[in-house]
Write a protein that holds these residues in place. Structure first.
Motif, PDB file in Angstrom:
ATOM      1  N   THR A 148       0.827  -1.216   0.000  1.00  0.00           N
ATOM      2  CA  THR A 148       0.000   0.000   0.000  1.00  0.00           C
ATOM      3  C   THR A 148       0.858   1.262   0.000  1.00  0.00           C
ATOM      4  N   ARG A 149       0.204   2.360  -0.397  1.00  0.00           N
ATOM      5  CA  ARG A 149       0.879   3.661  -0.409  1.00  0.00           C
ATOM      6  C   ARG A 149       1.312   4.056   0.995  1.00  0.00           C
ATOM      7  N   GLU A 150       0.394   3.857   1.973  1.00  0.00           N
ATOM      8  CA  GLU A 150       0.704   4.264   3.345  1.00  0.00           C
ATOM      9  C   GLU A 150       1.951   3.562   3.870  1.00  0.00           C
ATOM     10  N   LEU A 151       2.037   2.258   3.599  1.00  0.00           N
ATOM     11  CA  LEU A 151       3.200   1.509   4.062  1.00  0.00           C
ATOM     12  C   LEU A 151       4.462   1.970   3.328  1.00  0.00           C
ATOM     13  N   LEU A 180       8.013   5.290  -4.510  1.00  0.00           N
ATOM     14  CA  LEU A 180       7.282   5.262  -5.777  1.00  0.00           C
ATOM     15  C   LEU A 180       5.956   4.541  -5.559  1.00  0.00           C
ATOM     16  N   TYR A 181       4.861   5.261  -5.652  1.00  0.00           N
ATOM     17  CA  TYR A 181       3.544   4.667  -5.394  1.00  0.00           C
ATOM     18  C   TYR A 181       2.494   5.350  -6.259  1.00  0.00           C
ATOM     19  N   GLY A 182       1.377   4.682  -6.424  1.00  0.00           N
ATOM     20  CA  GLY A 182       0.303   5.208  -7.249  1.00  0.00           C
ATOM     21  C   GLY A 182      -0.526   6.256  -6.531  1.00  0.00           C
ATOM     22  N   GLY A 183      -1.463   6.854  -7.274  1.00  0.00           N
ATOM     23  CA  GLY A 183      -2.343   7.853  -6.685  1.00  0.00           C
ATOM     24  C   GLY A 183      -1.799   9.266  -6.780  1.00  0.00           C
ATOM     25  N   VAL A 184      -0.555   9.427  -7.278  1.00  0.00           N
ATOM     26  CA  VAL A 184       0.032  10.748  -7.487  1.00  0.00           C
ATOM     27  C   VAL A 184       0.583  10.803  -8.909  1.00  0.00           C
ATOM     28  N   LYS A 185       0.926  12.007  -9.370  1.00  0.00           N
ATOM     29  CA  LYS A 185       1.411  12.165 -10.742  1.00  0.00           C
ATOM     30  C   LYS A 185       2.728  11.422 -10.938  1.00  0.00           C
ATOM     31  N   ILE A 186       2.753  10.606 -11.961  1.00  0.00           N
ATOM     32  CA  ILE A 186       3.961   9.819 -12.232  1.00  0.00           C
ATOM     33  C   ILE A 186       5.091  10.695 -12.762  1.00  0.00           C
ATOM     34  N   ARG A 215      -3.143  -0.743   6.179  1.00  0.00           N
ATOM     35  CA  ARG A 215      -1.800  -1.327   6.113  1.00  0.00           C
ATOM     36  C   ARG A 215      -0.759  -0.214   6.164  1.00  0.00           C
ATOM     37  N   GLY A 216       0.257  -0.396   6.978  1.00  0.00           N
ATOM     38  CA  GLY A 216       1.328   0.585   7.050  1.00  0.00           C
ATOM     39  C   GLY A 216       1.109   1.669   8.080  1.00  0.00           C
TER      40      GLY A 216
END
Length: 552
Positions: free
Chosen positions: A81-84, A107-113, A306-307
């Motif tokens: 997960t992003r939080e973790l 590096l995680y999803g939900g934000v601009k790549i 999670r995280g």
């Protein structure tokens, strides 16, 4: 007691960073894993209860072994997960803060790549922490190259497959060099762990603290039995009987998460929801408020939670039981962390006792049945807690002395007993008034006819409370310069209003709410108008100053 300082294999800079954050002595899992990883290149499976320091177990050796002169990623840490991902990155940065050349990128999803691609181009990166989906996306865009990875960590490994990441993991593994060290970390040994170990590891060494899939000894497990249509009422009594509660409430679905959070906010509790549909900015906003204790309750789904690595969470409440004991272990592990004690609460129906008995066998812990507290018990507990706070308060004598003659003059007509009654009533009229309207015992099936049916069925809850006795003229319409483009929701607006007014004495009467693209309109009872105008104008929403005015 053995300390990190006595570990002659950790660098002085790492030791200094650990001392800064108060990490003096290694935990059991750290004692076993850190020395092993520093001297061995073998694959490992490490199992330890949540809250025992798994991140430092793999993070410290990797930081120590990174070659800072090389300008490419040498370690990849995958998490579900992003939080973790954010939490692990934050921890690793703390551990390496005195190693100036060390570069760690999440590096995680939900934000601009695009921003993440710029970070990869502009920095000489040594450690990558990422979620499988975003890592794979960057690989396919030819923006991330992992051919020199020496250390692969899969954290919360059991959850990777549980969340359906098998295909992404397979695709990432193809891009990694065959000669690497693989490290699997988890709190439980589920069927998914066996799949990952068989697929990706070579002759791994198992390092286990305690027993497999066993709950923490620092967590007490209790349960309450409630009729399903009274579960929300039971939840409120459980949180009210614990004045200093600071916890996570787990729900099975996103919809349930939102409904419970909305109901708690409407009833005057400081809560917010965390679930998969939120944008990354919204999730970080909620988590930061919870981490800073601006929220008392975080209502969350399992995936979203999670995280969450916060050491002083007092309670975990299972509003809905999970399907598997492994998930229960993860949930309960959010409390009782870093040597603290915690309580895991389950609210169940009689038909679910069988599930609890299965959990008892699998995690090796006894669940204690507790009766749902009565209104009288709650009022007494809250009142005595308030009195204890009064006894222990430290008075700033110089600041209060100049006002004391006027205070004495105003209160001279009251005797000691009358003053105690009045101050107690100011603090507790909300509890007393509320619980006087209900039958004292909700452990049975008989309820007073005074119960409002909308309080029993959470699904019937509204975003606002409008009494039939209130006339339309008693409401003001207010304008806000933020809307849904600024991540504003009805739930978050109610939070802003509660934060602005900061009242625990009664529920705020809110009329219609209209969230538009760039602005919002809402109605409030006129007696709160001044407080809301002053309070909200001092609040920033995602860094944007809020402008509020009366709408004519």
């Amino acid at each position: 007691m053995e300390t990190f300082k006595e570990y002659n294999f950790l660098s002085p800079k790492i030791i200094q960073a650990l001392e800064d954050i108060g990490f003096l002595s290694p935990t059991t899992i750290q004692k076993k894993v850190i020395p092993f990883l520093l001297k061995s290149e073998k694959d490992i499976i490490a199992l330890a209860q949540t809250g025992t320091g798994k991140t430092a177990s793999f993070g410290l050796p990797i930081i120590q072994k990174i070659n800072l002169e090389l300008d490419y990623p040498q370690a990849l840490i995958l998490c579900p997960t992003r939080e973790l991902c954010i939490q692990i990155t934050r921890d690793l940065c703390c551990y390496s803060k005195y190693i100036s050349l060390m570069k760690i990128i999440p590096l995680y999803g939900g934000v601009k790549i695009d921003n993440q691609i710029k970070s990869l181009h502009n920095k000489k990166t040594h450690i990558i922490v990422g979620t499988p989906g975003r890592i794979l996306d960057l690989i396919r865009r030819n923006e991330l190259h992992l051919s020199n990875i020496k250390y692969l960590v899969i954290d919360e490994a059991d959850e990777m497959l549980n969340m359906g990441f098998k295909e992404e993991l397979d695709s990432i593994m193809i891009k990694l060099p065959k000669r690497r060290q693989n490290l699997l970390f988890s709190a439980t040994m589920s069927k998914y762990m066996n799949v990952i170990a068989h697929s990706y590891l070579m002759d791994p060494i198992e390092i286990i603290t305690g027993k497999k899939n066993i709950g923490s000894d620092d967590v007490k497990h209790i349960y309450y039995i409630s009729n399903p249509n009274k579960k929300y009422l039971a939840l409120k009594r459980i949180v009210d009987i614990n004045p200093d509660i600071y916890g996570i409430i787990f729900c099975r679905t996103r919809k349930g998460t939102k409904e419970i959070a909305e109901s708690l906010i409407q009833d005057g509790y400081n809560a917010d929801a965390l679930y998969g549909d939120l944008s990354q900015a919204q999730r970080e906003f909620v988590m930061n408020r919870f981490r800073k204790k601006k929220l008392q309750f975080l209502v969350a789904t399992d995936i979203a939670a999670r995280g969450i690595d916060i050491n002083d969470i007092t309670h975990v409440i299972n509003y809905n039981l999970p399907d598997e004991s492994e998930i229960y272990v993860h949930r309960s592990g959010r409390t009782g962390r870093a040597g603290n004690t915690g309580i895991s609460v389950s609210i169940i129906h009689y038909r679910e006792i069988r599930i609890l008995r299965e959990f008892e066998k699998k995690i090796g812990k006894k669940f204690e049945k507790i009766m749902i507290p009565s209104g009288k018990e709650i009022c007494q507990k809250q009142l005595l807690h308030f009195i204890e706070k009064v006894k222990n308060v430290v008075v700033d004598e110089p600041s209060i002395t100049k006002f004391f003659p006027d205070i004495q003059k105003k209160l001279e007509s009251f005797d000691r007993e009358e003053l105690i009654k009045r101050f107690s009533w100011i603090e507790f009229n909300r509890f007393i008034s509320y619980y006087n309207n209900y039958e004292d015992d909700i452990n049975n099936e008989i309820y007073s006819s005074k119960i409002d049916s909308s309080m029993i069925h959470v699904k019937k809850k509204k975003y606002f409370v409008k009494s039939k006795k209130l006339k339309k003229e008693s409401f003001s319409k207010l304008f806000l310069n933020i809307g849904y483009k600024d991540h504003l929701t009805k739930l978050r607006l109610i939070n802003l209003i509660n934060e602005a007014v900061s009242t625990k004495k009664s529920r705020i009467d809110i009329g219609n709410i209209e969230i538009l693209s760039n602005f919002s309109l809402f109605e409030v009872k006129k007696c709160y108008q001044k407080k809301i105008l002053m309070g909200i104008s001092k609040i920033n929403h995602f860094g944007k100053p809020i402008f509020i005015k009366i709408k004519n």
